[in-house]
Design a protein around this motif. Sequence first.
Motif, PDB file in Angstrom:
ATOM      1  N   THR A 148       0.851  -1.182   0.000  1.00 49.13           N
ATOM      2  CA  THR A 148       0.000   0.000   0.000  1.00 49.13           C
ATOM      3  C   THR A 148       0.889   1.236   0.000  1.00 49.13           C
ATOM      4  OG1 THR A 148      -0.043   0.142   2.411  1.00 49.13           O
ATOM      5  CG2 THR A 148      -1.751  -1.214   1.350  1.00 49.13           C
ATOM      6  N   TYR A 149       0.283   2.385  -0.287  1.00 51.46           N
ATOM      7  CA  TYR A 149       1.052   3.628  -0.262  1.00 51.46           C
ATOM      8  C   TYR A 149       1.679   3.854   1.108  1.00 51.46           C
ATOM      9  CZ  TYR A 149       1.984   8.624   0.160  1.00 51.46           C
ATOM     10  OH  TYR A 149       2.577   9.836   0.414  1.00 51.46           O
ATOM     11  N   SER A 150       0.935   3.630   2.167  1.00 48.78           N
ATOM     12  CA  SER A 150       1.450   3.865   3.512  1.00 48.78           C
ATOM     13  C   SER A 150       2.666   2.995   3.813  1.00 48.78           C
ATOM     14  CB  SER A 150       0.349   3.610   4.551  1.00 48.78           C
ATOM     15  OG  SER A 150       0.835   3.796   5.863  1.00 48.78           O
ATOM     16  N   ARG A 151       2.592   1.724   3.434  1.00 43.55           N
ATOM     17  CA  ARG A 151       3.725   0.826   3.675  1.00 43.55           C
ATOM     18  C   ARG A 151       4.916   1.203   2.805  1.00 43.55           C
ATOM     19  NH1 ARG A 151       2.713  -5.063   2.713  1.00 43.55           N
ATOM     20  NH2 ARG A 151       4.824  -5.198   3.580  1.00 43.55           N
ATOM     21  N   MET A 152       4.645   1.604   1.563  1.00 42.60           N
ATOM     22  CA  MET A 152       5.736   1.996   0.684  1.00 42.60           C
ATOM     23  C   MET A 152       6.408   3.270   1.184  1.00 42.60           C
ATOM     24  SD  MET A 152       5.765   2.490  -3.477  1.00 42.60           S
ATOM     25  CE  MET A 152       5.279   0.785  -3.792  1.00 42.60           C
ATOM     26  N   LEU A 153       5.629   4.164   1.767  1.00 40.66           N
ATOM     27  CA  LEU A 153       6.193   5.384   2.336  1.00 40.66           C
ATOM     28  C   LEU A 153       7.159   5.030   3.467  1.00 40.66           C
ATOM     29  CD1 LEU A 153       5.964   8.503   2.037  1.00 40.66           C
ATOM     30  CD2 LEU A 153       4.198   8.423   3.813  1.00 40.66           C
ATOM     31  N   ASP A 154       6.752   4.107   4.338  1.00 32.88           N
ATOM     32  CA  ASP A 154       7.649   3.643   5.396  1.00 32.88           C
ATOM     33  C   ASP A 154       8.922   3.037   4.808  1.00 32.88           C
ATOM     34  OD1 ASP A 154       6.095   4.433   7.542  1.00 32.88           O
ATOM     35  OD2 ASP A 154       5.113   2.486   7.778  1.00 32.88           O
ATOM     36  N   ALA A 155       8.744   2.216   3.763  1.00 37.72           N
ATOM     37  CA  ALA A 155       9.896   1.571   3.133  1.00 37.72           C
ATOM     38  C   ALA A 155      10.851   2.614   2.543  1.00 37.72           C
ATOM     39  CB  ALA A 155       9.425   0.602   2.051  1.00 37.72           C
ATOM     40  N   MET A 156      10.295   3.666   1.961  1.00 39.98           N
ATOM     41  CA  MET A 156      11.128   4.718   1.374  1.00 39.98           C
ATOM     42  C   MET A 156      11.931   5.448   2.451  1.00 39.98           C
ATOM     43  SD  MET A 156      12.163   6.283  -1.363  1.00 39.98           S
ATOM     44  CE  MET A 156      10.978   6.089  -2.709  1.00 39.98           C
ATOM     45  N   TYR A 157      11.245   5.835   3.534  1.00 40.96           N
ATOM     46  CA  TYR A 157      11.966   6.481   4.634  1.00 40.96           C
ATOM     47  C   TYR A 157      13.122   5.601   5.099  1.00 40.96           C
ATOM     48  CZ  TYR A 157       8.648  10.306   5.655  1.00 40.96           C
ATOM     49  OH  TYR A 157       7.890  11.450   5.618  1.00 40.96           O
ATOM     50  N   THR A 201       4.538  12.623  -4.785  1.00 48.27           N
ATOM     51  CA  THR A 201       5.215  13.665  -4.017  1.00 48.27           C
ATOM     52  C   THR A 201       5.566  13.177  -2.626  1.00 48.27           C
ATOM     53  OG1 THR A 201       4.051  15.378  -5.265  1.00 48.27           O
ATOM     54  CG2 THR A 201       5.007  16.029  -3.151  1.00 48.27           C
ATOM     55  N   GLY A 202       4.673  12.439  -1.992  1.00 53.36           N
ATOM     56  CA  GLY A 202       4.959  11.925  -0.660  1.00 53.36           C
ATOM     57  C   GLY A 202       6.174  11.025  -0.642  1.00 53.36           C
ATOM     58  N   LEU A 203       6.287  10.142  -1.639  1.00 54.82           N
ATOM     59  CA  LEU A 203       7.425   9.236  -1.698  1.00 54.82           C
ATOM     60  C   LEU A 203       8.730   9.989  -1.949  1.00 54.82           C
ATOM     61  CD1 LEU A 203       5.821   6.354  -3.795  1.00 54.82           C
ATOM     62  CD2 LEU A 203       6.474   6.228  -1.378  1.00 54.82           C
ATOM     63  N   LEU A 204       8.701  10.922  -2.886  1.00 57.33           N
ATOM     64  CA  LEU A 204       9.920  11.671  -3.190  1.00 57.33           C
ATOM     65  C   LEU A 204      10.296  12.611  -2.051  1.00 57.33           C
ATOM     66  CD1 LEU A 204       9.360  12.394  -6.984  1.00 57.33           C
ATOM     67  CD2 LEU A 204      11.199  11.014  -5.985  1.00 57.33           C
ATOM     68  N   ASN A 205       9.300  13.203  -1.399  1.00 53.80           N
ATOM     69  CA  ASN A 205       9.610  14.062  -0.249  1.00 53.80           C
ATOM     70  C   ASN A 205      10.203  13.251   0.905  1.00 53.80           C
ATOM     71  OD1 ASN A 205       8.958  16.523  -1.335  1.00 53.80           O
ATOM     72  ND2 ASN A 205       6.971  16.705  -0.322  1.00 53.80           N
ATOM     73  N   ALA A 206       9.757  12.005   1.063  1.00 56.47           N
ATOM     74  CA  ALA A 206      10.362  11.143   2.080  1.00 56.47           C
ATOM     75  C   ALA A 206      11.843  10.934   1.769  1.00 56.47           C
ATOM     76  CB  ALA A 206       9.628   9.806   2.139  1.00 56.47           C
ATOM     77  N   ALA A 207      12.148  10.689   0.491  1.00 52.10           N
ATOM     78  CA  ALA A 207      13.552  10.517   0.096  1.00 52.10           C
ATOM     79  C   ALA A 207      14.329  11.813   0.313  1.00 52.10           C
ATOM     80  CB  ALA A 207      13.619  10.092  -1.373  1.00 52.10           C
ATOM     81  N   TYR A 208      13.740  12.930  -0.042  1.00 57.76           N
ATOM     82  CA  TYR A 208      14.388  14.234   0.175  1.00 57.76           C
ATOM     83  C   TYR A 208      14.683  14.434   1.663  1.00 57.76           C
ATOM     84  CZ  TYR A 208      15.065  19.334   0.073  1.00 57.76           C
ATOM     85  OH  TYR A 208      15.577  20.610   0.222  1.00 57.76           O
ATOM     86  N   ASP A 209      13.679  14.209   2.494  1.00 57.30           N
ATOM     87  CA  ASP A 209      13.833  14.469   3.928  1.00 57.30           C
ATOM     88  C   ASP A 209      14.898  13.572   4.549  1.00 57.30           C
ATOM     89  OD1 ASP A 209      11.898  16.440   3.916  1.00 57.30           O
ATOM     90  OD2 ASP A 209      10.273  15.103   4.536  1.00 57.30           O
ATOM     91  N   MET A 210      14.939  12.304   4.149  1.00 56.35           N
ATOM     92  CA  MET A 210      15.938  11.405   4.729  1.00 56.35           C
ATOM     93  C   MET A 210      17.348  11.752   4.248  1.00 56.35           C
ATOM     94  SD  MET A 210      14.537   9.430   6.959  1.00 56.35           S
ATOM     95  CE  MET A 210      13.785  11.004   7.395  1.00 56.35           C
ATOM     96  N   SER A 211      17.465  12.193   2.996  1.00 59.12           N
ATOM     97  CA  SER A 211      18.770  12.652   2.516  1.00 59.12           C
ATOM     98  C   SER A 211      19.261  13.821   3.357  1.00 59.12           C
ATOM     99  CB  SER A 211      18.673  13.076   1.045  1.00 59.12           C
ATOM    100  OG  SER A 211      18.332  11.996   0.216  1.00 59.12           O
TER     101      SER A 211
END
Length: 349
Positions: A148-157, A201-211
């Motif tokens: 799901t989007y929520s789980r993928m967001l966690d995985a991205m972070y 945007t949520g997925l890419l922003n997660a990558a941005y924030d963790m970087s």
Amino acid sequence: MGQEREQRPVGVRRRTLLLGAAAGAGALALGTDALATRAEAAPTFIRGADVSWLPQMEAQGYYWNNSSGVRQDLFTILKGYGVTAVSLRTWVNPSSDPANGHCGIEETARLAQRARDAGMQVLIGFHFGDTWNSVGVQNPPAAWTGMTYSRMLDAMYDYVYHSCNVIKYYGVTPAWVKIGNETNSGICRPIGGVGHPDQMTGLLNAAYDMSKQVFPNTPVLVHLAQPQNLTSIQNFLNAYGGNGGKWDITGLSSYAQGGNVPGVLANMQTIQSSYGKPVMQVEYGGPVGKATQVRNSLRAFTTGLQGFGGLGTFFWEPEGYPSFNGYNSSAWDETSRRPTAALDGFLNV
């Protein structure tokens, strides 16, 4: 080493970001603007090369001569052409295929360390897949398929935070981090496709924030292909920016040659002025058998980008011999092992 990388669980990372978002939004915006301003004002135009195949090629016995026919370390030869930076891709769970696999984060970190020791700046490029993602293909890693989007967001972070800490463990601070590869249609489709701009945007922003969590002063790029197709790039950037997407530099791929270069440069300038972010050409190349054309076109890009404040140009895998990868794009002659005239496009420009 493992404890350093996993010192904070995913939930804590997300909660910290979410609780601090309101208080830190203004500071983050100011920091991003300052990065962009510094990048635009930087006096040195970046001449770079993607050399992600280097370890796999060396393992198979490939080597490179300089223009005099003397065998040398690839980084040493590239530096002789004014190349000061390398781009290195990384995949999530790659296969062992020499040309289409490898590039896991540990291998990428070791190569980044070697580049650093050679005096090179490093661009780390996340594909968010197990193998090539490009303008026409944006497949999630196999382990993320069906999430799901929520789980993928966690995985991205978790993935980006972990990966950046691996790079840091090896003593490398990237000069740039690239989140996604040629993402005109989004990432990790269908969940993060451009047709779902809020999720993309949520997925890419997660990558941005963790970087930024790991490398707070390192500019982050989004990466789009085919600037000759301005509408495709505008569609992505409008969707991403319109949903609160964060990025510091717009990375662009173009392999345009000859008479096609001026139109592409005009579109690059339009992209830079329209979105207020400096552009960087993160991929360029051309046929190994047309070295003079490739040189002249590289020279035109280098001159043109400098003319409007573009940050630099990266030659994609100039060391790649066709017998290794099956591609006809290279800047080395496989018979003599010497560089072709293509790399001369970086000189005296």
